[in-house]
Structures are given as C-alpha cells and as structure tokens.
Design a protein around this motif. Structure first.
Motif, PDB file in Angstrom:
ATOM      1  N   ASP A  85       0.825  -1.210   0.000  1.00  0.00           N
ATOM      2  CA  ASP A  85       0.000   0.000   0.000  1.00  0.00           C
ATOM      3  C   ASP A  85       0.861   1.264   0.000  1.00  0.00           C
ATOM      4  O   ASP A  85       0.563   2.231  -0.708  1.00  0.00           O
ATOM      5  N   LYS A  86       1.938   1.253   0.784  1.00  0.00           N
ATOM      6  CA  LYS A  86       2.834   2.422   0.826  1.00  0.00           C
ATOM      7  C   LYS A  86       3.513   2.633  -0.524  1.00  0.00           C
ATOM      8  O   LYS A  86       3.670   3.770  -0.984  1.00  0.00           O
ATOM      9  N   ILE A  87       3.924   1.545  -1.155  1.00  0.00           N
ATOM     10  CA  ILE A  87       4.552   1.644  -2.480  1.00  0.00           C
ATOM     11  C   ILE A  87       3.559   2.224  -3.482  1.00  0.00           C
ATOM     12  O   ILE A  87       3.896   3.112  -4.274  1.00  0.00           O
ATOM     13  N   LEU A  88       2.325   1.745  -3.436  1.00  0.00           N
ATOM     14  CA  LEU A  88       1.301   2.260  -4.355  1.00  0.00           C
ATOM     15  C   LEU A  88       1.027   3.742  -4.117  1.00  0.00           C
ATOM     16  O   LEU A  88       0.874   4.509  -5.071  1.00  0.00           O
ATOM     17  N   GLU A  89       0.968   4.152  -2.859  1.00  0.00           N
ATOM     18  CA  GLU A  89       0.781   5.573  -2.551  1.00  0.00           C
ATOM     19  C   GLU A  89       1.912   6.404  -3.151  1.00  0.00           C
ATOM     20  O   GLU A  89       1.671   7.455  -3.744  1.00  0.00           O
ATOM     21  N   LEU A  90       3.121   5.911  -2.980  1.00  0.00           N
ATOM     22  CA  LEU A  90       4.276   6.611  -3.533  1.00  0.00           C
ATOM     23  C   LEU A  90       4.198   6.687  -5.049  1.00  0.00           C
ATOM     24  O   LEU A  90       4.400   7.747  -5.649  1.00  0.00           O
ATOM     25  N   LEU A  91       3.867   5.591  -5.680  1.00  0.00           N
ATOM     26  CA  LEU A  91       3.770   5.559  -7.143  1.00  0.00           C
ATOM     27  C   LEU A  91       2.683   6.504  -7.655  1.00  0.00           C
ATOM     28  O   LEU A  91       2.863   7.170  -8.677  1.00  0.00           O
ATOM     29  N   HIS A  92       1.568   6.565  -6.938  1.00  0.00           N
ATOM     30  CA  HIS A  92       0.485   7.460  -7.354  1.00  0.00           C
ATOM     31  C   HIS A  92       0.900   8.924  -7.286  1.00  0.00           C
ATOM     32  O   HIS A  92       0.370   9.752  -8.029  1.00  0.00           O
ATOM     33  N   SER A  93       1.841   9.227  -6.417  1.00  0.00           N
ATOM     34  CA  SER A  93       2.273  10.622  -6.278  1.00  0.00           C
ATOM     35  C   SER A  93       3.316  11.025  -7.331  1.00  0.00           C
ATOM     36  O   SER A  93       3.634  12.195  -7.463  1.00  0.00           O
ATOM     37  N   LEU A  94       3.833  10.052  -8.073  1.00  0.00           N
ATOM     38  CA  LEU A  94       4.873  10.315  -9.069  1.00  0.00           C
ATOM     39  C   LEU A  94       4.264  10.687 -10.422  1.00  0.00           C
ATOM     40  O   LEU A  94       3.121  10.367 -10.722  1.00  0.00           O
ATOM     41  N   SER A  95       5.106  11.308 -11.237  1.00  0.00           N
ATOM     42  CA  SER A  95       4.701  11.600 -12.616  1.00  0.00           C
ATOM     43  C   SER A  95       4.676  10.296 -13.414  1.00  0.00           C
ATOM     44  O   SER A  95       5.248   9.281 -12.991  1.00  0.00           O
ATOM     45  N   THR A  96       4.048  10.324 -14.569  1.00  0.00           N
ATOM     46  CA  THR A  96       3.967   9.143 -15.433  1.00  0.00           C
ATOM     47  C   THR A  96       5.357   8.641 -15.804  1.00  0.00           C
ATOM     48  O   THR A  96       5.617   7.433 -15.785  1.00  0.00           O
ATOM     49  N   ASP A  97       6.271   9.563 -16.111  1.00  0.00           N
ATOM     50  CA  ASP A  97       7.639   9.174 -16.469  1.00  0.00           C
ATOM     51  C   ASP A  97       8.344   8.483 -15.297  1.00  0.00           C
ATOM     52  O   ASP A  97       9.049   7.488 -15.497  1.00  0.00           O
ATOM     53  N   ASP A  98       8.156   9.024 -14.095  1.00  0.00           N
ATOM     54  CA  ASP A  98       8.804   8.420 -12.924  1.00  0.00           C
ATOM     55  C   ASP A  98       8.217   7.038 -12.593  1.00  0.00           C
ATOM     56  O   ASP A  98       8.933   6.147 -12.147  1.00  0.00           O
ATOM     57  N   VAL A  99       6.918   6.862 -12.843  1.00  0.00           N
ATOM     58  CA  VAL A  99       6.303   5.545 -12.631  1.00  0.00           C
ATOM     59  C   VAL A  99       6.921   4.534 -13.586  1.00  0.00           C
ATOM     60  O   VAL A  99       7.241   3.398 -13.202  1.00  0.00           O
TER      61      VAL A  99
END
Length: 111
Positions: A85-99
C-alpha cells in the motif's frame, strides 16, 4: 515445546472464533462441547484430538489447515500488504515518467 503448539492452536481458534462473532458458549453449542472445554483449548490447557479439531474447524467454517496458520504468518501478510500500500501511494504521487522508471527498475531487480 509441545505446549507451544497447543498455545498457537488455541490462540488461532480464539482468533477465528472472535472473527466469526461467536462466544465460547456459542461455539461449544455448535460443536457439541461444553464452553469450558473450548476455553481450556484456547488457553492450551487441553490436548485436543484431531477429530475435535475438525469439528471446531467445521463450526468456524474453515479448513483444519487454517487452525495451523498462526498469527506470525498472518502478521507477515499484514506487513506485506502495508508495504505494498505504501509503495502504491508513492507511485500514485509520481509523474507518469517516474512511474515508468520505477517499473523498469523493479523489472530489472526482480526478473
């Protein structure tokens, strides 16, 4: 050592019983045991037979193997779920390129 397994199984039965919303008396009535016997099992005061384990598992609507899935394993699963869940939260906060970068890094690390 033998008492440890009784404690683990007793705790697991208590956990499943409470998750089912049953009191010791209610579980005892379903299974055909006195509630004091259920309490003694949960407190690791009685060495329960395999046949009685099956009756309790059936009353709790789980397989007998579920009585052997101890809290330590369950906590590990909860910790894993929290980390995901923490990883997903972090990923959601990133830009598309960073994901995409994160995806590529994980693919390289674990493929």
């Amino acid at each position: 050592m033998a008492n440890d397994i009784l404690k683990l199984i007793g705790l697991r039965i208590r956990e499943l019983r409470k998750e089912s919303g049953l009191s010791q008396e209610q579980l005892g009535e379903i299974v055909g045991f006195h509630y004091t016997y259920i309490g003694a099992i949960e407190r690791a005061e009685k060495n329960i037979s395999i046949l009685n384990l099956e009756k309790i598992a059936s009353a709790l609507k789980v397989g007998v193997y579920e009585l052997f899935v101890y809290a330590r394993q369950k906590h590990k699963q909860k910790d894993k779920s929290k980390d995901i869940d923490k990883i997903l939260e972090l990923l959601h906060s990133l830009s598309t390129d960073d994901v995409k970068k994160a995806k590529n890094i994980l693919s390289e690390m674990f493929s």
